[in-house]
Write a protein that holds these residues in place. Structure first.
Motif, PDB file in Angstrom:
ATOM      1  N   HIS A   1       0.815  -1.210   0.000  1.00 48.69           N
ATOM      2  CA  HIS A   1       0.000   0.000   0.000  1.00 48.69           C
ATOM      3  C   HIS A   1       0.852   1.266   0.000  1.00 48.69           C
ATOM      4  O   HIS A   1       0.389   2.328   0.425  1.00 48.69           O
ATOM      5  CB  HIS A   1      -0.960  -0.040   1.199  1.00 48.69           C
ATOM      6  CG  HIS A   1      -1.804  -1.279   1.211  1.00 48.69           C
ATOM      7  ND1 HIS A   1      -2.893  -1.450   0.383  1.00 48.69           N
ATOM      8  CD2 HIS A   1      -1.688  -2.440   1.906  1.00 48.69           C
ATOM      9  CE1 HIS A   1      -3.422  -2.653   0.590  1.00 48.69           C
ATOM     10  NE2 HIS A   1      -2.709  -3.263   1.508  1.00 48.69           N
TER      11      HIS A   1
ATOM     12  N   THR B   1      -1.314   0.352  -5.062  1.00 46.50           N
ATOM     13  CA  THR B   1      -2.744   0.122  -5.245  1.00 46.50           C
ATOM     14  C   THR B   1      -3.004  -1.317  -5.655  1.00 46.50           C
ATOM     15  O   THR B   1      -2.414  -1.798  -6.624  1.00 46.50           O
ATOM     16  CB  THR B   1      -3.303   1.060  -6.333  1.00 46.50           C
ATOM     17  OG1 THR B   1      -3.039   2.411  -5.957  1.00 46.50           O
ATOM     18  CG2 THR B   1      -4.790   0.867  -6.533  1.00 46.50           C
TER      19      THR B   1
ATOM     20  N   ASP C   1      -8.700  -2.253  -4.317  1.00 46.46           N
ATOM     21  CA  ASP C   1      -8.819  -0.880  -3.821  1.00 46.46           C
ATOM     22  C   ASP C   1      -9.622  -0.008  -4.785  1.00 46.46           C
ATOM     23  O   ASP C   1     -10.126   1.050  -4.395  1.00 46.46           O
ATOM     24  CB  ASP C   1      -7.438  -0.241  -3.633  1.00 46.46           C
ATOM     25  CG  ASP C   1      -6.586  -0.949  -2.605  1.00 46.46           C
ATOM     26  OD1 ASP C   1      -7.145  -1.606  -1.701  1.00 46.46           O
ATOM     27  OD2 ASP C   1      -5.343  -0.853  -2.706  1.00 46.46           O
TER      28      ASP C   1
END
Length: 179
Positions: A14, A147, A151
């Motif tokens: 992330h 990402t 997401d």
């Protein structure tokens, strides 16, 4: 060597990945491990963050394209896509992710992409992709930006991802699986 694959929630998945600066033997070994892990999973692509390494590297193992080689590595890539057409995703838009294992969701992607990257020796190259291969490139490039495809989901699919994450006790650092 087959590497463990990190599951959603780990910070490396992330966060944006760092550029590769050394094109040396250790990089070549890492790329070889990534190919081996991709095949063992089995998958069609794998980004370095998915094995816990925050570097701008991804590989693909996908033989159903006309122009690009069936195996390749993209280091420090830049990806250019056509605008995504509006509309609801269809069943042909379903994709999965080794870092959100055993699930698939539909996500609209651009039908065409241009990849500018370096190979494992540092040589630059450019390739164009369409269809499923363009989807693979977008999916792996997203990993380098921090990402996951899940997401990007909205509505019921996003709620389902949240439920699955909670039920499987994902969404926290340190979780992985080994193909």
């Amino acid at each position: 060597m087959i590497r463990p694959i990190v599951i959603t929630g780990d910070p490396v998945l992330h966060s944006p990945a760092d550029p590769v600066t050394d094109f040396d033997r250790s990089l070549a070994d890492l790329v070889a491990d990534m190919f081996e892990t991709t095949v063992a999973a089995p998958g069609v692509g794998l980004a370095a963050p998915q094995i816990g390494i925050g570097l701008q590297i991804f590989v693909w193992v996908y033989g159903d394209q006309d122009v690009a080689p069936p195996r390749g590595v993209a280091i420090n890539p830049k990806l250019f896509i056509e605008p995504i057409q509006p509309g609801e995703p269809t069943s042909t838009d379903r994709e999965g992710c080794l870092s959100f294992p055993d699930e698939k969701f539909a996500l609209r992607r651009s039908p065409r992409a241009i990849l500018r990257a370096r190979d494992a020796t540092g040589e630059p190259y450019v390739l164009e992709a369409t269809g499923w291969f363009a989807r693979i490139l977008q999916h792996e490039y997203d990993h380098l930006q921090g990402t996951l495809y899940v997401d990007r989901l909205i509505g019921e699919d996003a709620e389902t991802v949240s439920r699955i994450t909670k039920e499987r006790s994902w969404g926290r650092p340190g979780l992985s699986w080994t193909p």
